[in-house]
Design a protein around this motif. Structure first.
Motif, PDB file in Angstrom:
ATOM      1  N   ARG A 131       8.689  -3.443  -7.911  1.00 53.08           N
ATOM      2  CA  ARG A 131       7.266  -3.746  -7.876  1.00 53.08           C
ATOM      3  C   ARG A 131       6.545  -2.666  -7.094  1.00 53.08           C
ATOM      4  O   ARG A 131       7.009  -2.256  -6.033  1.00 53.08           O
ATOM      5  CB  ARG A 131       7.027  -5.121  -7.248  1.00 53.08           C
ATOM      6  CG  ARG A 131       7.555  -6.267  -8.095  1.00 53.08           C
ATOM      7  CD  ARG A 131       7.600  -7.577  -7.343  1.00 53.08           C
ATOM      8  NE  ARG A 131       8.072  -8.666  -8.186  1.00 53.08           N
ATOM      9  CZ  ARG A 131       9.357  -8.892  -8.468  1.00 53.08           C
ATOM     10  NH1 ARG A 131      10.291  -8.114  -7.945  1.00 53.08           N
ATOM     11  NH2 ARG A 131       9.694  -9.888  -9.260  1.00 53.08           N
ATOM     12  N   LEU A 132       5.419  -2.238  -7.626  1.00 53.30           N
ATOM     13  CA  LEU A 132       4.593  -1.225  -6.971  1.00 53.30           C
ATOM     14  C   LEU A 132       3.266  -1.880  -6.623  1.00 53.30           C
ATOM     15  O   LEU A 132       2.491  -2.257  -7.506  1.00 53.30           O
ATOM     16  CB  LEU A 132       4.375  -0.032  -7.897  1.00 53.30           C
ATOM     17  CG  LEU A 132       3.566   1.133  -7.308  1.00 53.30           C
ATOM     18  CD1 LEU A 132       4.334   1.797  -6.163  1.00 53.30           C
ATOM     19  CD2 LEU A 132       3.247   2.156  -8.391  1.00 53.30           C
ATOM     20  N   ARG A 133       3.002  -2.046  -5.334  1.00 55.65           N
ATOM     21  CA  ARG A 133       1.783  -2.746  -4.921  1.00 55.65           C
ATOM     22  C   ARG A 133       0.848  -1.815  -4.159  1.00 55.65           C
ATOM     23  O   ARG A 133       1.283  -0.848  -3.539  1.00 55.65           O
ATOM     24  CB  ARG A 133       2.124  -3.963  -4.055  1.00 55.65           C
ATOM     25  CG  ARG A 133       2.695  -3.656  -2.679  1.00 55.65           C
ATOM     26  CD  ARG A 133       2.943  -4.964  -1.901  1.00 55.65           C
ATOM     27  NE  ARG A 133       3.387  -4.730  -0.532  1.00 55.65           N
ATOM     28  CZ  ARG A 133       4.655  -4.677  -0.157  1.00 55.65           C
ATOM     29  NH1 ARG A 133       5.620  -4.840  -1.056  1.00 55.65           N
ATOM     30  NH2 ARG A 133       4.956  -4.467   1.118  1.00 55.65           N
ATOM     31  N   TYR A 134      -0.416  -2.176  -4.241  1.00 59.38           N
ATOM     32  CA  TYR A 134      -1.432  -1.435  -3.491  1.00 59.38           C
ATOM     33  C   TYR A 134      -2.105  -2.414  -2.540  1.00 59.38           C
ATOM     34  O   TYR A 134      -2.729  -3.394  -2.968  1.00 59.38           O
ATOM     35  CB  TYR A 134      -2.467  -0.809  -4.425  1.00 59.38           C
ATOM     36  CG  TYR A 134      -3.451   0.065  -3.678  1.00 59.38           C
ATOM     37  CD1 TYR A 134      -3.124   1.372  -3.353  1.00 59.38           C
ATOM     38  CD2 TYR A 134      -4.686  -0.437  -3.267  1.00 59.38           C
ATOM     39  CE1 TYR A 134      -4.020   2.175  -2.646  1.00 59.38           C
ATOM     40  CE2 TYR A 134      -5.586   0.355  -2.560  1.00 59.38           C
ATOM     41  CZ  TYR A 134      -5.233   1.661  -2.249  1.00 59.38           C
ATOM     42  OH  TYR A 134      -6.120   2.452  -1.544  1.00 59.38           O
ATOM     43  N   GLU A 135      -1.997  -2.153  -1.242  1.00 59.26           N
ATOM     44  CA  GLU A 135      -2.527  -3.046  -0.232  1.00 59.26           C
ATOM     45  C   GLU A 135      -3.963  -2.658   0.114  1.00 59.26           C
ATOM     46  O   GLU A 135      -4.198  -1.752   0.913  1.00 59.26           O
ATOM     47  CB  GLU A 135      -1.642  -3.027   1.016  1.00 59.26           C
ATOM     48  CG  GLU A 135      -0.236  -3.564   0.766  1.00 59.26           C
ATOM     49  CD  GLU A 135       0.592  -3.672   2.039  1.00 59.26           C
ATOM     50  OE1 GLU A 135       0.229  -3.024   3.047  1.00 59.26           O
ATOM     51  OE2 GLU A 135       1.609  -4.394   2.022  1.00 59.26           O
ATOM     52  N   PHE A 136      -4.910  -3.364  -0.513  1.00 58.67           N
ATOM     53  CA  PHE A 136      -6.310  -3.176  -0.111  1.00 58.67           C
ATOM     54  C   PHE A 136      -6.461  -3.546   1.360  1.00 58.67           C
ATOM     55  O   PHE A 136      -7.178  -2.895   2.108  1.00 58.67           O
ATOM     56  CB  PHE A 136      -7.220  -4.035  -0.982  1.00 58.67           C
ATOM     57  CG  PHE A 136      -7.339  -3.522  -2.391  1.00 58.67           C
ATOM     58  CD1 PHE A 136      -8.214  -2.482  -2.688  1.00 58.67           C
ATOM     59  CD2 PHE A 136      -6.587  -4.065  -3.412  1.00 58.67           C
ATOM     60  CE1 PHE A 136      -8.343  -1.999  -3.988  1.00 58.67           C
ATOM     61  CE2 PHE A 136      -6.693  -3.596  -4.711  1.00 58.67           C
ATOM     62  CZ  PHE A 136      -7.566  -2.554  -4.995  1.00 58.67           C
ATOM     63  N   PHE A 184       5.133   4.916   0.012  1.00 53.90           N
ATOM     64  CA  PHE A 184       4.683   6.185  -0.546  1.00 53.90           C
ATOM     65  C   PHE A 184       3.471   6.684   0.238  1.00 53.90           C
ATOM     66  O   PHE A 184       3.333   7.873   0.489  1.00 53.90           O
ATOM     67  CB  PHE A 184       4.351   6.016  -2.023  1.00 53.90           C
ATOM     68  CG  PHE A 184       5.535   5.615  -2.853  1.00 53.90           C
ATOM     69  CD1 PHE A 184       6.646   6.440  -2.970  1.00 53.90           C
ATOM     70  CD2 PHE A 184       5.560   4.403  -3.506  1.00 53.90           C
ATOM     71  CE1 PHE A 184       7.741   6.077  -3.734  1.00 53.90           C
ATOM     72  CE2 PHE A 184       6.648   4.023  -4.279  1.00 53.90           C
ATOM     73  CZ  PHE A 184       7.745   4.861  -4.385  1.00 53.90           C
ATOM     74  N   THR A 185       2.570   5.752   0.571  1.00 47.38           N
ATOM     75  CA  THR A 185       1.469   6.005   1.497  1.00 47.38           C
ATOM     76  C   THR A 185       1.351   4.754   2.371  1.00 47.38           C
ATOM     77  O   THR A 185       2.147   3.828   2.239  1.00 47.38           O
ATOM     78  CB  THR A 185       0.133   6.255   0.757  1.00 47.38           C
ATOM     79  OG1 THR A 185      -0.312   5.024   0.175  1.00 47.38           O
ATOM     80  CG2 THR A 185       0.298   7.314  -0.330  1.00 47.38           C
ATOM     81  N   GLN A 186       0.334   4.709   3.230  1.00 46.67           N
ATOM     82  CA  GLN A 186       0.126   3.518   4.043  1.00 46.67           C
ATOM     83  C   GLN A 186      -0.325   2.319   3.218  1.00 46.67           C
ATOM     84  O   GLN A 186      -0.194   1.175   3.671  1.00 46.67           O
ATOM     85  CB  GLN A 186      -0.902   3.805   5.140  1.00 46.67           C
ATOM     86  CG  GLN A 186      -0.416   4.764   6.204  1.00 46.67           C
ATOM     87  CD  GLN A 186       0.753   4.183   6.994  1.00 46.67           C
ATOM     88  OE1 GLN A 186       0.749   3.038   7.391  1.00 46.67           O
ATOM     89  NE2 GLN A 186       1.776   4.998   7.198  1.00 46.67           N
ATOM     90  N   ARG A 187      -0.797   2.554   2.010  1.00 41.48           N
ATOM     91  CA  ARG A 187      -1.276   1.456   1.163  1.00 41.48           C
ATOM     92  C   ARG A 187      -0.451   1.265  -0.106  1.00 41.48           C
ATOM     93  O   ARG A 187      -0.380   0.154  -0.629  1.00 41.48           O
ATOM     94  CB  ARG A 187      -2.744   1.685   0.777  1.00 41.48           C
ATOM     95  CG  ARG A 187      -3.708   1.633   1.958  1.00 41.48           C
ATOM     96  CD  ARG A 187      -5.142   1.772   1.486  1.00 41.48           C
ATOM     97  NE  ARG A 187      -6.086   1.759   2.600  1.00 41.48           N
ATOM     98  CZ  ARG A 187      -6.621   0.666   3.116  1.00 41.48           C
ATOM     99  NH1 ARG A 187      -6.300  -0.516   2.600  1.00 41.48           N
ATOM    100  NH2 ARG A 187      -7.468   0.731   4.120  1.00 41.48           N
ATOM    101  N   LEU A 188       0.156   2.324  -0.611  1.00 41.38           N
ATOM    102  CA  LEU A 188       0.933   2.254  -1.846  1.00 41.38           C
ATOM    103  C   LEU A 188       2.410   2.089  -1.503  1.00 41.38           C
ATOM    104  O   LEU A 188       3.020   2.977  -0.910  1.00 41.38           O
ATOM    105  CB  LEU A 188       0.720   3.522  -2.673  1.00 41.38           C
ATOM    106  CG  LEU A 188       1.326   3.528  -4.077  1.00 41.38           C
ATOM    107  CD1 LEU A 188       0.692   2.453  -4.950  1.00 41.38           C
ATOM    108  CD2 LEU A 188       1.172   4.905  -4.716  1.00 41.38           C
ATOM    109  N   ILE A 189       2.977   0.945  -1.898  1.00 40.02           N
ATOM    110  CA  ILE A 189       4.325   0.577  -1.458  1.00 40.02           C
ATOM    111  C   ILE A 189       5.155   0.134  -2.650  1.00 40.02           C
ATOM    112  O   ILE A 189       4.725  -0.708  -3.458  1.00 40.02           O
ATOM    113  CB  ILE A 189       4.265  -0.562  -0.411  1.00 40.02           C
ATOM    114  CG1 ILE A 189       3.439  -0.118   0.792  1.00 40.02           C
ATOM    115  CG2 ILE A 189       5.664  -0.977   0.023  1.00 40.02           C
ATOM    116  CD1 ILE A 189       3.128  -1.215   1.769  1.00 40.02           C
TER     117      ILE A 189
END
Length: 254
Positions: free
Chosen positions: A206-211, A170-175
């Protein structure tokens, strides 16, 4: 006259050199392929906790994990894999460990072979078994991550499993990551709650946010259902054939 003679000698010499260079009999033979020819063929070490999660399943609320990693080069690797679950409301745990030799067979897939060890604790007792493994892992067209395997137990029972995942950026961090899982067995194995035919099917998201790429908390939802004779065994034991759960967890790699 001298100019023409020199031109003739130059032309003749050029033709001779071209013939020699292109002759299949005199041309230098290319060396056989070897990892030693690859200047960037380094030894890598990789470990990822793909899933470390808590699921809200009524009555049991399990903690789940799925960890895997390897040490090796581009073509040859040794993989370790582990996954399982432990219940937070009961003294019950199931876990699986694999040790596999992996060989790259295409640019995107590895063929794997090795052993698997299952261990289960139920109350005050426990059980275990060993299996031989033949698997395939890699990336299918359209970037689907595939991990499948066929297993043969010490008793000759044959089964197989398949897991497929896909990353939606969805973005470079939200997957977002949809997941599909299923397994099948050729024989009944009642002591492990397995019936012949398709055993189960699972769908998750699963919706993850990559710090960072190495640290990503996530939330999600998961649905799974037992099928066929396996579902009959679950019903006979008073268990739930299917369940829908919310989940939260952490994805890390090193």
């Amino acid at each position: 006259m001298t100019l023409n003679k020199n031109a003739s000698i130059f032309t003749f010499t050029t033709v001779v050199l071209i013939v020699i260079a292109t002759s299949p009999l005199l041309a230098q033979k290319a060396p056989e392929f070897s990892n030693d020819l690859m200047m960037d063929d380094k030894t890598y070490v990789y470990l990822i906790a793909e899933k470390l999660e808590y699921r809200s399943v009524s009555g049991v609320n399990p903690l789940m994990w799925e960890v895997q990693g390897y040490v090796g080069k581009d073509l040859h690797k040794f993989w370790i894999k582990s996954h399982g679950e432990t219940l937070t409301t009961e003294r019950e745990t199931e876990m699986e460990f694999q040790g596999l030799y992996s060989r790259g067979i295409t640019s995107y897939f590895d063929l794997q072979a090795g052993i698997r060890y299952d261990l289960a604790y139920e109350g005050s007792g426990n059980k275990s078994r060993g299996l031989a493994v033949l698997g395939l892992q890699g990336m299918a067209p359209y970037f689907f991550h595939i991990d499948g395997g066929m297993f043969v137990s010490e008793e000759g029972d044959v089964s197989a499993s398949l897991e497929a995942e896909y990353d939606l950026l969805f973005t470079q961090r939200l997957i977002g990551q949809p997941v599909f899982e299923t397994s099948v067995a050729l024989q009944d194995v009642p002591e492990w709650g397995i019936g012949s035919g398709f055993n189960n099917v699972g769908l998750g998201f699963r919706l993850r946010y990559e710090f960072t790429r190495k640290f990503a908390p996530y939330i999600g939802i998961n649905w799974e259902s037992k099928l066929g004779e396996t579902a009959d065994m679950v019903r006979a034991g008073g268990g739930h054939v299917s369940n829908l759960s919310l989940l939260s967890g952490l994805r890390m790699w090193f």
